[in-house]
Write a protein that holds these residues in place. Structure first.
Motif, PDB file in Angstrom:
ATOM      1  N   ASN A  98       0.867  -1.374   0.045  1.00  0.00           N
ATOM      2  CA  ASN A  98      -0.029   0.058   0.044  1.00  0.00           C
ATOM      3  C   ASN A  98       0.979   1.254  -0.084  1.00  0.00           C
ATOM      4  OD1 ASN A  98      -2.039   1.890   0.304  1.00  0.00           O
ATOM      5  ND2 ASN A  98      -2.100   1.440   2.238  1.00  0.00           N
ATOM      6  N   LEU A  99       1.001   1.977  -1.175  1.00  0.00           N
ATOM      7  CA  LEU A  99       1.792   3.011  -1.104  1.00  0.00           C
ATOM      8  C   LEU A  99       1.126   4.210  -0.551  1.00  0.00           C
ATOM      9  CD1 LEU A  99       3.268   2.814  -4.792  1.00  0.00           C
ATOM     10  CD2 LEU A  99       4.399   2.413  -2.711  1.00  0.00           C
ATOM     11  N   LEU A 100       1.672   4.712   0.642  1.00  0.00           N
ATOM     12  CA  LEU A 100       0.814   5.835   1.168  1.00  0.00           C
ATOM     13  C   LEU A 100       1.734   6.943   1.144  1.00  0.00           C
ATOM     14  CD1 LEU A 100      -0.062   4.110   4.827  1.00  0.00           C
ATOM     15  CD2 LEU A 100      -1.631   5.173   3.027  1.00  0.00           C
ATOM     16  N   HIS A 101       1.035   8.327   1.281  1.00  0.00           N
ATOM     17  CA  HIS A 101       1.547   9.595   1.432  1.00  0.00           C
ATOM     18  C   HIS A 101       2.139   9.473   2.608  1.00  0.00           C
ATOM     19  CE1 HIS A 101       1.061  13.822   2.210  1.00  0.00           C
ATOM     20  NE2 HIS A 101       1.074  13.990   0.836  1.00  0.00           N
ATOM     21  N   GLY A 102       2.935  10.683   2.948  1.00  0.00           N
ATOM     22  CA  GLY A 102       3.517  10.785   4.137  1.00  0.00           C
ATOM     23  C   GLY A 102       2.415  11.369   5.198  1.00  0.00           C
ATOM     24  N   SER A 103       3.125  11.725   6.327  1.00  0.00           N
ATOM     25  CA  SER A 103       2.347  12.284   7.377  1.00  0.00           C
ATOM     26  C   SER A 103       2.547  13.566   7.883  1.00  0.00           C
ATOM     27  CB  SER A 103       2.589  11.373   8.502  1.00  0.00           C
ATOM     28  OG  SER A 103       3.881  11.204   8.801  1.00  0.00           O
ATOM     29  N   ALA A 104       2.995  14.430   6.873  1.00  0.00           N
ATOM     30  CA  ALA A 104       3.263  15.846   7.218  1.00  0.00           C
ATOM     31  C   ALA A 104       2.053  16.701   7.482  1.00  0.00           C
ATOM     32  CB  ALA A 104       4.026  16.317   6.044  1.00  0.00           C
ATOM     33  N   ASN A 105       0.846  16.153   6.762  1.00  0.00           N
ATOM     34  CA  ASN A 105      -0.433  16.833   7.235  1.00  0.00           C
ATOM     35  C   ASN A 105      -1.492  15.910   7.662  1.00  0.00           C
ATOM     36  OD1 ASN A 105       0.066  15.560   4.568  1.00  0.00           O
ATOM     37  ND2 ASN A 105       0.206  17.604   3.418  1.00  0.00           N
ATOM     38  N   ALA A 106      -2.259  16.595   8.282  1.00  0.00           N
ATOM     39  CA  ALA A 106      -3.589  15.966   9.034  1.00  0.00           C
ATOM     40  C   ALA A 106      -4.354  15.237   7.853  1.00  0.00           C
ATOM     41  CB  ALA A 106      -4.626  17.367   9.612  1.00  0.00           C
ATOM     42  N   ILE A 107      -4.581  15.516   6.750  1.00  0.00           N
ATOM     43  CA  ILE A 107      -5.255  14.947   5.809  1.00  0.00           C
ATOM     44  C   ILE A 107      -4.212  14.957   4.581  1.00  0.00           C
ATOM     45  CG2 ILE A 107      -7.401  14.943   4.170  1.00  0.00           C
ATOM     46  CD1 ILE A 107      -8.954  15.955   6.238  1.00  0.00           C
TER      47      ILE A 107
END
Lengths: 539, 499
Positions: free
Chosen positions: B145-154
């Motif tokens: 599962n390629l996920l976006h990073g966690s820099a933002n709430a959404i």
């Protein structure tokens, strides 16, 4: 490098140029007894071209020059290559930084409601005219270009102009052609977008905004009894590209970017043109399936430096690409992709010929190459009835070449733009035979003198030479004899510089005197011939 | 033992169809041909870890037809022309599912600018050329599962891919996977560990919760505007509502069309997000990392959220100080759908050992531990009906191990995806020989300075003075992490640790 010599020579010859004399310029010319490539694959072995007031009046083998024409006869020595006329080349992708982004005020601030990277309404203005780029392209045989800005994600309108003297006012052909795009744009600092996927999201939203704006405004125009929709500045300029009335010229950064662009612009309406990256051969299937027109750069990678053991830590991927990159244009053509070629990505437009020679060696035909530089871009720009060929009624944009155009280093002696002659290297038949070994002193000004020796071999029409400085032998990349003058150039990278070092030597019997210039500055040369041509080397 | 294995393989290979035996992958994806897909494959005499109620089957067979599992059981008969693999002494498990990966993303893992970037899509930036794909196949991974990073709430929209090495980004996408999106709570979205030139709202955990709540409200209004807009003939001459891709994606969450996978460490903020979700009428699909999940496991089970966690990464930052190795066991016991993830392209090559640690911490049953890296992450991603288990009807995504899959001494012999053998140790060894030969050939050409490449370098020599040094650092970092140098270019702060 050719351009550099051309530059030097053009400088020396400047007094002979009609334009600079400010005299009445004869508007009627006949270039006689020349070989004429009128279009890819169409050759008149010996013929005449008549130019009247910037337009080609007639072309053919049996044309009688009109009595008011100035006759241009190209003298050449025995053994010298035939003088050949080619249609002026067309650069479909000349990018440069416009002086000020149109959407910013004097403080560089972006007005509210628009993104700094979204400038579909940007246009080239007269003050942006890239004189230096125009000159460099013209010296490489280009006579027409599509110009656009290199800033942002949606970059604005392109503009088509000839590459003649003077400014935009004199050269403009079409004020708009194409809408330019690239996903390489990023906002500064930590503002949106800071990533590639952000750039894609911004692009996608902008396109939807533009479609919405068109629909919303139209609805409100016909029915004003409802809240007026917000107006998004600049987006109306996207309408022609979205409707396919003008091409969307999308610069691809790499292999995956091309696939991304193909997915992003998948509707039938948009007239997509992709500016390539040179690795198209790697995943050709997508382009075989959907052969989108390409503007292809020819910046093939340089050979990896593996001379020393410790330099051999070069990846297999890099080695492979170095080896296969010159195949790319032929592979794309095979896949059914319509090609245009560009000097984009080269540090000098004249380098295109060396790169093109490699591509031709790997299977691209000379006719394909010429079409990709003339008839194809002319058709794409909507100029098929006036550019890209040597044909009566067309703009008198002509390249005069000694011999063939598609060689490592073609000898372009003249470029005509709108019937205006630009003499680059009016090479005269050799008036001396400088073959032999020369002992030279290079005067480097404040840095003192350096001793050098120069060995010239072969007949004056096709000489080779080696310059020896401080024990290092350096082959000359180019030697020509014009009248009593030897003009030579050396690849400056051999001395750690970039570009080329050019040398001019005036020969008087066994004495020589001249000067040189290169990335390290100017120097003087004086010396004498110490021995005649080496019998063993001469054929 | 070794002799026996060699013999097994010699026999196995001699039984292959010609195309099977010749297939060799390449180190570059674009140059790697797809492995052939035999009509039918019969793996015999393996110890099969089914990932189903059947548990572990000794001396069992697996039959594959047309890329799907056709049967699992004893004494299955081979259809005519089937490729037969004698797996005597070997273990067969489902392909590993990594529910949290950034291993094949190009041009930045984070769009770190705005607090909500629901409009960005990992689908646009899948790096099909990343060698991580091949390396992870060699570790038995078949879906990530390629996920976006966690820099933002959404964060951005995720993309689930199958590791079909050689395929294009579009072909990698696992079409059965439901849409999903990354959320993030805690230190990263509130910018605890990085300083922005202009601080971004919010800077606290309750601020993050407030932003998410507000975005849901905006998305509800957005959805309402579209639902209220006239349609058909009535829409003529009416100004349509303006599309907004960010709110569109968030509205899909509210409609149950997009799953939320939220990065989170602390119990309090996870409880807060579950309350927000319940208020808006949907269920959080998983918490990612979820180090304090054990503290609220009953509440998680009640909400129905899955827990996708590290087994023994803890205390690497303040909000991770309460992490414990028993977390997966405790969540699992409380009835939480529990999985183990990598969040790291290197760790992803040995996920079987992460499962083994779940046995070590909390005595999870070994078969359950294996399900934490196969069936359950598949369920978390909504693809459990297609992969993650060995049962009739599912995709033929499986791994042949030369020993017990939870042993440090075992290694992957073959990894199959969609009934194609994408990794095979024998083929890999063949490839290495070929690559050495090709390299020697190209090096000789380069040394000979042949004309076709021996250009002077003025073509594209516009490096700045410190460029070579930067590239060396990046190529070293890229070597260590498995990320491309170009990815490190764009991703300044969170590539080396948690997302």
């Amino acid at each position: 490098m050719r351009a550099f010599i051309a530059f030097c020579l053009a400088g020396l010859m400047a007094p002979a140029l009609a334009a600079d004399l400010r005299q009445p310029v004869p508007g009627v010319h006949a270039l006689i007894d020349v070989r004429i490539v009128t279009a890819p694959g169409q050759i008149i072995e010996s013929g005449t071209v008549v130019i009247r007031d910037g337009i080609i009046e007639s072309v053919g083998a049996n044309i009688q020059p009109p009595p008011d024409a100035r006759i241009h006869r190209f003298e050449r020595a025995e053994g010298q290559d035939a003088i050949t006329l080619f249609p002026g080349l067309i650069e479909p992708y000349l990018l440069f930084e416009f002086k000020r982004a149109s959407n910013q005020d004097d403080n560089g601030d972006t007005p509210p409601g628009r993104h700094e990277l979204i400038n579909p309404d940007r246009r080239l203005q007269a003050r942006d005219w890239p004189e230096d780029r125009v000159t460099a392209l013209r010296r490489a045989g280009f006579t027409t270009a599509l110009m656009a800005a290199d800033q942002g994600i949606l970059r604005g309108h392109g503009l088509v102009a000839n590459l003649g003297e003077g400014n935009l006012n004199r050269n403009l052909i079409k004020p708009t052609h194409g809408q330019f795009a690239s996903l390489s744009g990023r906002a500064e600092g930590r503002r949106f977008p800071s990533s590639l996927m952000g750039a894609v999201a911004l692009f996608r939203q902008t396109l939807d905004d533009a479609r919405w704006q068109a629909a919303a405004r139209a609805a409100w125009e016909s029915n004003p009894a409802q809240p007026r929709p917000e107006w998004l500045e600049g987006l109306d300029d996207l309408a022609p590209a979205l409707a396919g009335r003008t091409p969307l010229v999308f610069e691809s950064q790499d292999l995956l970017d091309t696939l991304r662009i193909l997915e992003l612009i998948s509707d039938d309406q948009t007239n997509l043109t992709i500016v390539g990256h040179g690795e198209e051969y790697k995943r050709l299937a997508a382009l075989q399936q959907r052969p989108v027109r390409h503007i292809l750069p020819l910046a093939f990678p340089e050979a990896p430096d593996v001379k020393d053991e410790e330099d051999r830590n070069v990846s297999l991927e890099a080695l492979r690409h170095w080896h296969r990159a010159p195949d790319n244009p032929a592979r794309l053509a095979e896949a059914g992709v319509t090609l245009m070629l560009t000097t984009h990505g080269l540090s000098q437009p004249s380098q295109i010929f060396e790169q093109l020679a490699k591509a031709i060696e790997r299977g691209l035909s000379s006719d394909q190459a010429l079409a990709a530089l003339t008839t194809e871009p002319a058709a794409w720009l909507g100029l098929s009835d006036r550019a890209g060929r040597i044909r009566s009624g067309y703009m008198a944009n002509i390249v005069v070449v000694e011999g063939e155009l598609f060689t490592d280093s073609p000898t372009i002696s003249e470029v005509w733009v709108d019937g205006q002659r630009h003499v680059l290297a009016a090479l005269q038949p050799p008036g001396v035979d400088p073959a032999g070994t020369w002992s030279l002193t290079l005067g480097l000004g404040g840095m003192g003198d350096v001793e050098a020796s120069l060995v010239l071999t072969g007949p004056p029409t096709s000489m080779e030479g080696v310059l020896t400085v401080m024990g290092n032998d350096t082959p000359l990349s180019e030697v020509r004899v014009s009248g009593e003058r030897v003009v030579a150039s050396i690849d400056a990278s051999r001395f750690g510089g970039s570009g080329s070092i050019s040398i001019r030597l005036d020969i008087d019997g066994d004495r020589a005197r001249g000067n040189g210039s290169g990335p390290f500055g100017e120097f003087t040369i004086r010396g004498r011939r110490t021995s005649g041509p080496d019998e063993e080397v001469a054929p | 033992m070794i002799r026996q294995l060699t013999l097994t393989f010699t026999l196995a290979i001699s039984g292959m169809v010609a195309a099977e035996a010749d297939w060799t992958p390449d180190i570059e994806a674009w140059n790697s041909p797809p492995p052939p897909r035999p009509d039918s494959v019969l793996v015999r005499n393996a110890t099969i870890w089914t990932g189903t109620d059947q548990g572990i089957l000794e001396n069992a067979d697996l039959l594959v037809r047309q890329g799907r599992i056709s049967a699992v059981g004893q004494n299955l008969s081979a259809p005519r022309g089937a490729l037969e693999i004698d797996a005597e002494g070997m273990h067969l498990t489902p392909g590993i599912i990594d529910a949290h990966s950034h291993a094949a993303i190009i041009g930045g893992v984070n769009e770190a600018s705005r607090i909500s970037t629901a409009d960005v899509r990992i689908r646009d930036v899948i790096d099909s050329e990343s060698i991580n794909i091949y390396r992870q196949l060699a570790g038995g991974v078949t879906t990530i599962n390629l996920l976006h990073g966690s820099a933002n709430a959404i964060g951005g929209q995720m993309s689930v891919i199958k590791l079909r090495w050689g395929a294009s980004p579009a072909e990698l996408v696992f079409d059965a996977a439901p849409e999903g999106i990354k959320f993030a709570l805690g230190e990263n979205p509130k910018q605890s560990n990085w300083r922005a030139e202009e601080p971004r709202y919010p800077q606290t955990r309750h601020g993050v919760e407030q932003v998410i709540r507000e975005k849901f409200q905006l998305a509800e209004d957005y959805r309402h505007a579209f639902e209220q807009a006239p349609r058909g003939r009535a829409a003529r001459d009416r100004v349509p509502p303006r599309p907004n891709h960010e709110l569109q994606a968030i509205a899909e969450i509210l409609r149950g069309e997009r799953d939320v996978h939220s990065h989170a460490y602390r119990a309090d903020e996870m409880l807060a997000l579950m309350r927000v979700a319940e208020q808006f009428g949907f269920v959080i699909k998983t918490f990612q990392h979820v180090l304090e999940g054990y503290k609220i496991a009953p509440q998680m089970a009640a909400h129905g959220v899955g827990g996708s966690t590290f087994i023994d990464w803890w205390a690497f930052k303040y909000e991770a100080i309460d992490g414990i190795g028993y977390n997966p066991a405790l969540m699992h016991e409380a009835g939480v759908l529990t999985g183990l993830h990598s969040d790291n392209p290197e760790l992803a090559r040995r996920m079987n050992l992460e499962a083994a640690k779940a046995v070590r911490y909390g005595q999870v049953d070994p078969h359950d531990a294996l399900m934490m890296i196969t069936a359950w992450p598949a369920d978390q991603l909504g693809i459990g009906e297609r992969t993650g288990r060995l049962a009739a009807g599912l995709d033929a995504d499986f791994v042949l191990w030369n020993g017990h899959p939870l042993s440090v001494q075992s290694r992957v012999e073959q990894t199959w995806v969609d009934g194609r053998r994408y990794f095979d140790r024998q083929a890999d060894l063949r490839m290495r020989e070929q690559l050495d030969a090709e390299r020697a050939e190209l090096m000789a050409l380069a040394l000979a300075g042949d004309n076709d490449g021996n250009g002077n370098n003025d073509g594209n020599n516009n490096e700045t003075a410190d460029e070579p040094a930067r590239r060396r650092v990046h190529s070293f970092a890229a070597h260590l992490t498995g990320y491309r140098a170009s990815e490190l270019d764009h991703d300044e702060y969170c590539i080396f640790h948690d997302h």
